[in-house]
Write a protein that holds these residues in place. Sequence first.
Motif, PDB file in Angstrom:
ATOM      1  N   MET A 131       0.829  -1.212   0.000  1.00 52.30           N
ATOM      2  CA  MET A 131       0.000   0.000   0.000  1.00 52.30           C
ATOM      3  C   MET A 131       0.860   1.257   0.000  1.00 52.30           C
ATOM      4  N   LYS A 132       1.930   1.239   0.752  1.00 49.90           N
ATOM      5  CA  LYS A 132       2.849   2.381   0.767  1.00 49.90           C
ATOM      6  C   LYS A 132       3.458   2.583  -0.614  1.00 49.90           C
ATOM      7  N   ARG A 162       4.203   5.316  -5.813  1.00 49.84           N
ATOM      8  CA  ARG A 162       4.158   5.245  -7.282  1.00 49.84           C
ATOM      9  C   ARG A 162       3.183   6.261  -7.858  1.00 49.84           C
ATOM     10  N   ALA A 163       2.141   6.582  -7.089  1.00 49.89           N
ATOM     11  CA  ALA A 163       1.171   7.581  -7.535  1.00 49.89           C
ATOM     12  C   ALA A 163       1.707   8.998  -7.336  1.00 49.89           C
ATOM     13  N   VAL A 199      -0.093  13.213   3.202  1.00 53.45           N
ATOM     14  CA  VAL A 199      -1.083  14.292   3.335  1.00 53.45           C
ATOM     15  C   VAL A 199      -2.023  14.291   2.136  1.00 53.45           C
ATOM     16  N   GLN A 200      -1.471  14.186   0.944  1.00 54.14           N
ATOM     17  CA  GLN A 200      -2.302  14.199  -0.256  1.00 54.14           C
ATOM     18  C   GLN A 200      -3.226  12.992  -0.305  1.00 54.14           C
ATOM     19  N   LEU A 201      -2.703  11.823   0.037  1.00 52.97           N
ATOM     20  CA  LEU A 201      -3.542  10.622   0.050  1.00 52.97           C
ATOM     21  C   LEU A 201      -4.638  10.757   1.096  1.00 52.97           C
ATOM     22  N   ALA A 202      -4.277  11.238   2.260  1.00 57.40           N
ATOM     23  CA  ALA A 202      -5.266  11.417   3.327  1.00 57.40           C
ATOM     24  C   ALA A 202      -6.388  12.341   2.881  1.00 57.40           C
ATOM     25  N   CYS A 239      -6.584   2.211  -3.260  1.00 54.45           N
ATOM     26  CA  CYS A 239      -6.195   1.973  -4.653  1.00 54.45           C
ATOM     27  C   CYS A 239      -6.780   3.042  -5.576  1.00 54.45           C
ATOM     28  N   LYS A 240      -8.062   3.324  -5.408  1.00 54.75           N
ATOM     29  CA  LYS A 240      -8.706   4.342  -6.237  1.00 54.75           C
ATOM     30  C   LYS A 240      -8.042   5.698  -6.048  1.00 54.75           C
ATOM     31  N   ALA A 241      -7.736   6.048  -4.808  1.00 51.16           N
ATOM     32  CA  ALA A 241      -7.102   7.340  -4.528  1.00 51.16           C
ATOM     33  C   ALA A 241      -5.716   7.419  -5.166  1.00 51.16           C
ATOM     34  N   CYS A 242      -5.087   6.261  -5.313  1.00 50.51           N
ATOM     35  CA  CYS A 242      -3.773   6.195  -5.966  1.00 50.51           C
ATOM     36  C   CYS A 242      -3.895   5.980  -7.471  1.00 50.51           C
TER      37      CYS A 242
END
Length: 79
Positions: free
Chosen positions: A17-18, A23-24, A29-32, A61-64
């Motif tokens: 997950m990390k 990779r994204a 902070v942005q993922l949160a 996954c969708k957020a990435c």
Amino acid sequence: MIQSIYHGRYVALRQHMKELRKRAGLTQVQLAERLSLDQSYVSKIERGERYVDVLLYIDWCKACETSADIAIQQISFLL
């Protein structure tokens, strides 16, 4: 059945997950923000202090911008 969030398979999931986040090109902070969570929650997931259920994994996954089914195929090699 996995008895602990420190089990090897769960550690592999967290590392995966990390890696998806990195990779994204996203910071914690942005993922949160994309997940409507606090940055500290994302950090605790990545450090193994919070449990991840399948719904959060799909949202992660969708957020990435990664398809969950493709991500699951990638992690299946780790487990």
